[in-house]
Motif scaffolding. Sequence first.
Motif, PDB file in Angstrom:
ATOM      1  N   THR A  29      42.888 -22.746  61.453  1.00  0.00           N
ATOM      2  CA  THR A  29      43.729 -23.925  61.229  1.00  0.00           C
ATOM      3  C   THR A  29      43.680 -24.388  59.768  1.00  0.00           C
ATOM      4  O   THR A  29      44.187 -25.465  59.450  1.00  0.00           O
ATOM      5  CB  THR A  29      43.294 -25.110  62.134  1.00  0.00           C
ATOM      6  OG1 THR A  29      41.997 -25.552  61.715  1.00  0.00           O
ATOM      7  CG2 THR A  29      43.242 -24.706  63.599  1.00  0.00           C
ATOM      8  N   LEU A  30      43.061 -23.589  58.897  1.00  0.00           N
ATOM      9  CA  LEU A  30      42.947 -24.001  57.488  1.00  0.00           C
ATOM     10  C   LEU A  30      44.225 -23.650  56.731  1.00  0.00           C
ATOM     11  O   LEU A  30      44.486 -22.476  56.458  1.00  0.00           O
ATOM     12  CB  LEU A  30      41.782 -23.267  56.807  1.00  0.00           C
ATOM     13  CG  LEU A  30      40.404 -23.302  57.442  1.00  0.00           C
ATOM     14  CD1 LEU A  30      39.414 -22.489  56.610  1.00  0.00           C
ATOM     15  CD2 LEU A  30      39.926 -24.726  57.550  1.00  0.00           C
ATOM     16  N   GLY A  31      44.998 -24.655  56.384  1.00  0.00           N
ATOM     17  CA  GLY A  31      46.186 -24.418  55.567  1.00  0.00           C
ATOM     18  C   GLY A  31      45.791 -24.141  54.120  1.00  0.00           C
ATOM     19  O   GLY A  31      44.631 -24.379  53.729  1.00  0.00           O
ATOM     20  N   PRO A  32      46.735 -23.647  53.298  1.00  0.00           N
ATOM     21  CA  PRO A  32      46.440 -23.306  51.896  1.00  0.00           C
ATOM     22  C   PRO A  32      45.787 -24.452  51.115  1.00  0.00           C
ATOM     23  O   PRO A  32      44.826 -24.227  50.379  1.00  0.00           O
ATOM     24  CB  PRO A  32      47.812 -22.970  51.307  1.00  0.00           C
ATOM     25  CG  PRO A  32      48.637 -22.553  52.479  1.00  0.00           C
ATOM     26  CD  PRO A  32      48.116 -23.309  53.664  1.00  0.00           C
ATOM     27  N   GLU A  33      46.265 -25.668  51.316  1.00  0.00           N
ATOM     28  CA  GLU A  33      45.701 -26.806  50.566  1.00  0.00           C
ATOM     29  C   GLU A  33      44.240 -27.032  50.938  1.00  0.00           C
ATOM     30  O   GLU A  33      43.406 -27.309  50.072  1.00  0.00           O
ATOM     31  CB  GLU A  33      46.485 -28.107  50.812  1.00  0.00           C
ATOM     32  CG  GLU A  33      47.834 -28.177  50.126  1.00  0.00           C
ATOM     33  CD  GLU A  33      48.943 -27.549  50.943  1.00  0.00           C
ATOM     34  OE1 GLU A  33      48.657 -27.085  52.081  1.00  0.00           O
ATOM     35  OE2 GLU A  33      50.099 -27.507  50.464  1.00  0.00           O
ATOM     36  N   THR A  34      43.954 -26.922  52.228  1.00  0.00           N
ATOM     37  CA  THR A  34      42.567 -27.129  52.691  1.00  0.00           C
ATOM     38  C   THR A  34      41.662 -26.028  52.156  1.00  0.00           C
ATOM     39  O   THR A  34      40.537 -26.304  51.715  1.00  0.00           O
ATOM     40  CB  THR A  34      42.527 -27.143  54.236  1.00  0.00           C
ATOM     41  OG1 THR A  34      43.479 -28.080  54.695  1.00  0.00           O
ATOM     42  CG2 THR A  34      41.161 -27.514  54.750  1.00  0.00           C
ATOM     43  N   VAL A  35      42.136 -24.798  52.183  1.00  0.00           N
ATOM     44  CA  VAL A  35      41.341 -23.677  51.658  1.00  0.00           C
ATOM     45  C   VAL A  35      40.956 -23.961  50.206  1.00  0.00           C
ATOM     46  O   VAL A  35      39.786 -23.856  49.810  1.00  0.00           O
ATOM     47  CB  VAL A  35      42.132 -22.343  51.766  1.00  0.00           C
ATOM     48  CG1 VAL A  35      41.442 -21.238  50.973  1.00  0.00           C
ATOM     49  CG2 VAL A  35      42.282 -21.924  53.235  1.00  0.00           C
ATOM     50  N   LEU A  36      41.944 -24.374  49.408  1.00  0.00           N
ATOM     51  CA  LEU A  36      41.682 -24.600  47.977  1.00  0.00           C
ATOM     52  C   LEU A  36      40.795 -25.826  47.764  1.00  0.00           C
ATOM     53  O   LEU A  36      39.906 -25.824  46.911  1.00  0.00           O
ATOM     54  CB  LEU A  36      43.002 -24.756  47.221  1.00  0.00           C
ATOM     55  CG  LEU A  36      43.884 -23.495  47.225  1.00  0.00           C
ATOM     56  CD1 LEU A  36      45.231 -23.782  46.604  1.00  0.00           C
ATOM     57  CD2 LEU A  36      43.187 -22.340  46.498  1.00  0.00           C
ATOM     58  N   LYS A  37      41.048 -26.857  48.560  1.00  0.00           N
ATOM     59  CA  LYS A  37      40.248 -28.087  48.422  1.00  0.00           C
ATOM     60  C   LYS A  37      38.765 -27.805  48.718  1.00  0.00           C
ATOM     61  O   LYS A  37      37.888 -28.206  47.952  1.00  0.00           O
ATOM     62  CB  LYS A  37      40.780 -29.158  49.386  1.00  0.00           C
ATOM     63  CG  LYS A  37      40.038 -30.478  49.295  1.00  0.00           C
ATOM     64  CD  LYS A  37      40.601 -31.536  50.206  1.00  0.00           C
ATOM     65  CE  LYS A  37      40.051 -31.379  51.608  1.00  0.00           C
ATOM     66  NZ  LYS A  37      40.527 -32.389  52.549  1.00  0.00           N
ATOM     67  N   LEU A  38      38.506 -27.090  49.805  1.00  0.00           N
ATOM     68  CA  LEU A  38      37.107 -26.814  50.173  1.00  0.00           C
ATOM     69  C   LEU A  38      36.463 -25.841  49.186  1.00  0.00           C
ATOM     70  O   LEU A  38      35.284 -25.993  48.837  1.00  0.00           O
ATOM     71  CB  LEU A  38      37.016 -26.268  51.603  1.00  0.00           C
ATOM     72  CG  LEU A  38      37.452 -27.223  52.723  1.00  0.00           C
ATOM     73  CD1 LEU A  38      37.194 -26.610  54.099  1.00  0.00           C
ATOM     74  CD2 LEU A  38      36.761 -28.576  52.623  1.00  0.00           C
ATOM     75  N   ALA A  39      37.220 -24.881  48.702  1.00  0.00           N
ATOM     76  CA  ALA A  39      36.668 -23.929  47.717  1.00  0.00           C
ATOM     77  C   ALA A  39      36.234 -24.682  46.463  1.00  0.00           C
ATOM     78  O   ALA A  39      35.153 -24.445  45.910  1.00  0.00           O
ATOM     79  CB  ALA A  39      37.703 -22.856  47.378  1.00  0.00           C
ATOM     80  N   ALA A  40      37.053 -25.638  46.029  1.00  0.00           N
ATOM     81  CA  ALA A  40      36.728 -26.413  44.817  1.00  0.00           C
ATOM     82  C   ALA A  40      35.546 -27.332  45.083  1.00  0.00           C
ATOM     83  O   ALA A  40      34.596 -27.404  44.297  1.00  0.00           O
ATOM     84  CB  ALA A  40      37.948 -27.214  44.380  1.00  0.00           C
ATOM     85  N   ARG A  41      35.595 -28.048  46.212  1.00  0.00           N
ATOM     86  CA  ARG A  41      34.532 -29.004  46.530  1.00  0.00           C
ATOM     87  C   ARG A  41      33.176 -28.325  46.635  1.00  0.00           C
ATOM     88  O   ARG A  41      32.158 -28.892  46.272  1.00  0.00           O
ATOM     89  CB  ARG A  41      34.890 -29.690  47.852  1.00  0.00           C
ATOM     90  CG  ARG A  41      33.982 -30.843  48.199  1.00  0.00           C
ATOM     91  CD  ARG A  41      34.622 -31.735  49.221  1.00  0.00           C
ATOM     92  NE  ARG A  41      34.358 -31.302  50.582  1.00  0.00           N
ATOM     93  CZ  ARG A  41      34.988 -31.785  51.650  1.00  0.00           C
ATOM     94  NH1 ARG A  41      35.945 -32.678  51.502  1.00  0.00           N
ATOM     95  NH2 ARG A  41      34.689 -31.369  52.855  1.00  0.00           N
ATOM     96  N   ASN A  42      33.192 -27.086  47.136  1.00  0.00           N
ATOM     97  CA  ASN A  42      31.926 -26.373  47.311  1.00  0.00           C
ATOM     98  C   ASN A  42      31.559 -25.512  46.105  1.00  0.00           C
ATOM     99  O   ASN A  42      30.607 -24.726  46.160  1.00  0.00           O
ATOM    100  CB  ASN A  42      31.978 -25.530  48.591  1.00  0.00           C
ATOM    101  CG  ASN A  42      31.998 -26.415  49.837  1.00  0.00           C
ATOM    102  OD1 ASN A  42      31.306 -27.441  49.882  1.00  0.00           O
ATOM    103  ND2 ASN A  42      32.805 -26.073  50.814  1.00  0.00           N
TER     104      ASN A  42
END
Length: 351
Positions: A29-42
């Motif tokens: 259920t991870l959309g592109p925005e979520t993928v990028l947001k979590l990659a950056a946050r982590n």
Amino acid sequence: MEMTIISDDMRDFIEGLPKAELHVHLEGTLGPETVLKLAARNGLDYPFKTVKDVENALNNRTVGLVSFLDLHYLFVSVIKTREDFYEVTYEFLRTCRENNVVYVEIKFDPQFHTERGISFYDMIQGIDEGRKDGYKDFGVEANLIMCINRERTVESAWEMMEQAYPYRHLITGLGLDSYEKDNPPSKYTEVYMKARKQGYRVTAHCDVDQEDSVEHIWECIDLLKTDRIDHGVNSIEDPELVKELIKRDITLTACPTWRSPYPEPRDLERIRKMYDMGLKVTLNTDDPAEFTSGYMNQTLIGAVEGSGYTKEDLLSFMRNAFEGSWLPQESKDRYIKALNDYAVSRIRRLH
Ligand code: HPA
Ligand code: ZN
């Protein structure tokens, strides 16, 4: 059959229909925005920098389970913390609300996460808190299905069962997913036997057009003794198997938008056949953010456009889903009553 464009009335009916979904992967259920947001946050050194990069990767996949899973796990690797699990679960339940999904059984893959150093505790607490807040804020009820990644070792599955043991009151079911080739259900007969003894409900993927798909479905019902089969579309190739699935009242969770940007006519036709043969089949999204085919409303719209289902048919699919769910009987009765009330209200409006 010819593709048709559905009427506004049918679209409205689908949007208002109270729905249950039994086959969806939290990690899908991870959309592109979520993928990028979590990659950056982590703080990850991640191969995709923009939404376009993620979309290109999705568009460049070849057809098939392996190509799908290879990219899928690259996306899932952005999940790192309890907070991430919380957010992804909570946001998914918001989407359920938007699609009028009132009940959902969410699959997740513990081994993929614990292997990367995330504790079972952080994972399950994040998911469970997301689910509880999602229920409070959106009124969507959710149960959880932990899945064995079938390509890993049997020892690793036993370890997962052990780690899950203290949290088994939070986890309703056990499933089997991931790379199917050379990993038949029979690999996990003993694990499933133990899981059933520990009170889990059980299901397993028999993905579409795998080597020995039909044999795998037989193994699920004879050896793993599953209550359900995930996908199971190839069952229609074996009349004896169809008879047995009906006799044992096995629910099959089909996904018409499986790994394709639009419902593949081939799969839609076979799902139609399953339905016409009297199998207890349900319609689901599987990995909604990665199939670019959207969530439940769009999936049902695609199924109607491709297979010509009527409102009665859609009501039957949803009845199958509530009946095949792992809810207590009184909850099933309550949801099915709401579904019947909806049917009556819509029929009145038609006359
Ligand atoms: N099949 C098998 N494993 C999976 C899938 C699927 O469609 N999605 C996520 N894990
Ligand atoms: Zn699946």
